[in-house]
Design an enzyme around this catalytic site. Structure first.
Site, PDB file in Angstrom:
ATOM      1  N   LYS A  35       0.895  -1.161   0.000  1.00 51.07           N
ATOM      2  CA  LYS A  35       0.000   0.000   0.000  1.00 51.07           C
ATOM      3  C   LYS A  35       0.930   1.206   0.000  1.00 51.07           C
ATOM      4  O   LYS A  35       1.233   1.779   1.049  1.00 51.07           O
ATOM      5  CB  LYS A  35      -0.866  -0.030   1.259  1.00 51.07           C
TER       6      LYS A  35
HETATM    7  N1  PPE Z   1      -7.920  -2.597  -2.579  1.00 48.44           N
HETATM    8  C1  PPE Z   1      -7.370  -1.349  -2.630  1.00 48.44           C
HETATM    9  C2  PPE Z   1      -6.732  -0.896  -3.890  1.00 48.44           C
HETATM   10  C3  PPE Z   1      -7.429  -0.520  -1.502  1.00 48.44           C
HETATM   11  O1  PPE Z   1      -6.887   0.691  -1.560  1.00 48.44           O
HETATM   12  C4  PPE Z   1      -8.073  -0.977  -0.332  1.00 48.44           C
HETATM   13  C5  PPE Z   1      -8.159  -0.100   0.886  1.00 48.44           C
HETATM   14  C6  PPE Z   1      -8.622  -2.283  -0.324  1.00 48.44           C
HETATM   15  C7  PPE Z   1      -8.526  -3.058  -1.481  1.00 48.44           C
HETATM   16  C8  PPE Z   1      -9.294  -2.866   0.905  1.00 48.44           C
HETATM   17  O2  PPE Z   1      -8.372  -3.139   1.934  1.00 48.44           O
HETATM   18  P1  PPE Z   1      -8.775  -3.101   3.464  1.00 48.44           P
HETATM   19  O3  PPE Z   1      -9.038  -1.679   3.827  1.00 48.44           O
HETATM   20  O4  PPE Z   1      -7.622  -3.660   4.189  1.00 48.44           O
HETATM   21  O5  PPE Z   1      -9.987  -3.943   3.612  1.00 48.44           O
HETATM   22  N2  PPE Z   1      -8.242   1.300   0.621  1.00 48.44           N
HETATM   23  C9  PPE Z   1      -7.949   2.249   1.678  1.00 48.44           C
HETATM   24  C10 PPE Z   1      -7.724   3.659   1.144  1.00 48.44           C
HETATM   25  C11 PPE Z   1      -8.895   4.376   0.590  1.00 48.44           C
HETATM   26  C12 PPE Z   1      -8.592   5.836   0.272  1.00 48.44           C
HETATM   27  O6  PPE Z   1      -9.395   6.451  -0.436  1.00 48.44           O
HETATM   28  O7  PPE Z   1      -7.585   6.384   0.738  1.00 48.44           O
HETATM   29  C13 PPE Z   1      -9.010   2.220   2.773  1.00 48.44           C
HETATM   30  O8  PPE Z   1     -10.091   1.687   2.578  1.00 48.44           O
HETATM   31  O9  PPE Z   1      -8.713   2.740   3.857  1.00 48.44           O
END
Ligand code: PPE
Length: 305
Positions: free
Chosen positions: A159
């Site tokens: 990330k």
């Molecule tokens: N895929 C991506 C590309 C992604 O960024 C997130 C989280 C997820 C899947 C889901 O992961 P999790 O939160 O561990 O279930 N995206 C983060 C950032 C969003 C933003 O706009 O900044 C979030 O949900 O916090």
């Protein structure tokens, strides 16, 4: 989305005033996207504010940093504690939490190992990312013409701040065209994930999500949903999905920390419909868990006090 201002931000071991939380213009990560971050939520529970799977999120932060050979100058335990400190300092009952570790001021150029690594944790109240309506009735998704970053170009397993340019291109494309959220395919044409969410589909009673090898992030919400499905004895499989698997889904939904669990009502103008029974069941369970109303999953809650 505008950021609601609160009092304090934790920066390199200290609580600083919101307005004073600044970095130098020549910070490495501003120029090259060389930062890693997390998105976490704390919810109000009968026992006070609780952070959902805080340790698991921070472990992922360390895994992201390792991909970029970034040494975070704090331990996992120190960052767990710092997160609780900054929530307490702002007196928040529920909030979004944004830890970030980034290469700071000191060196320019593409060999980054000499630049210092700064760490900050900000918190702010954040409502439904894709809207309350979206949570209740589902959102309209569109497959973006931009492909997910390839694992051998910019690894989607991290990330990292810079890689989100990919999601930003996709998000802008579809929202400016009138849709709510983007879905990205990988370089082989298989579904990876949403701009900021994982994707699930239901067909004939089976639950499916793309494997992380598709370029999907190893989402903490994704993992939570898989375990909830197991407990409900809903058959589940990781499977490569093509776009028509989305069109033919009986149900579909996004999962993510910011988004939480959001039904998908349409993909590319093909109707899936109102949220179905499996989506509803998982969604209800998830919200009961995060709000501390389900004792069986109490180990996922890390209480602030
Ligand atoms: N895929 C991506 C590309 C992604 O960024 C997130 C989280 C997820 C899947 C889901 O992961 P999790 O939160 O561990 O279930 N995206 C983060 C950032 C969003 C933003 O706009 O900044 C979030 O949900 O916090």
């Amino acid at each position: 989305m505008p950021i609601p201002e609160v009092d304090k931000i934790w920066m390199d071991g200290e609580l600083v005033d919101w307005k004073e939380a600044k970095v130098h213009l020549l910070s490495h990560s501003l120029h090259y996207g060389s930062g890693v971050f997390e998105g976490i939520r704390a919810y109000e529970t009968p026992r006070g504010a609780a952070v959902f799977r805080l340790t698991d999120h921070l472990k992922r932060l360390f895994r992201s940093a390792a991909i970029y050979r970034m040494e975070i100058p704090y331990s996992l335990e120190e960052l767990v504690e710092a997160t609780k400190v900054v929530i307490r300092a702002n007196g928040l009952k529920s909030c979004y939490i944004r830890p970030i570790a980034f290469r700071g001021y000191g060196e320019m150029g593409l060999h980054p190992l000499g630049a210092p690594v700064n760490v900050a944790i900000a918190v702010w109240p954040w409502g439904a990312y894709l809207g309350e309506e979206g949570i209740r009735h589902g959102v309209r998704a569109k497959i973006s013409s931009f492909r997910r970053n390839d694992p051998n170009a910019i690894p989607p397993a991290a990330k990292a701040t810079g890689q989100y340019l990919n999601s930003i291109l996709a998000k802008m494309e579809v929202t400016e065209a009138g849709y709510d959220e983007a879905i990205l395919l990988n370089q082989h044409g298989y579904v990876a994930d949403g701009a900021g969410e994982n994707v699930f589909v239901v067909r004939n009673g089976f639950l499916y999500t793309p494997p992380t090898s598709s370029g999907a992030l190893e989402g903490i919400t994704r993992d939570s949903v898989i375990r909830i499905a197991e407990d409900f004895e809903i058959p589940f499989r990781e499977k490569d999905l093509v776009r028509t698997d989305l069109y033919h889904a009986d149900e579909a939904f996004f999962t993510g920390t910011a988004a939480e669990i959001v039904p998908i009502r349409e993909v590319d103008d093909r109707l899936i419909g109102e949220p179905g029974p499996i989506t509803r069941r998982i969604q209800e369970k998830f919200f009961a868990i995060v709000k501390g109303r389900d004792g069986n999953y109490d180990h996922w809650l890390e209480y602030v006090d």
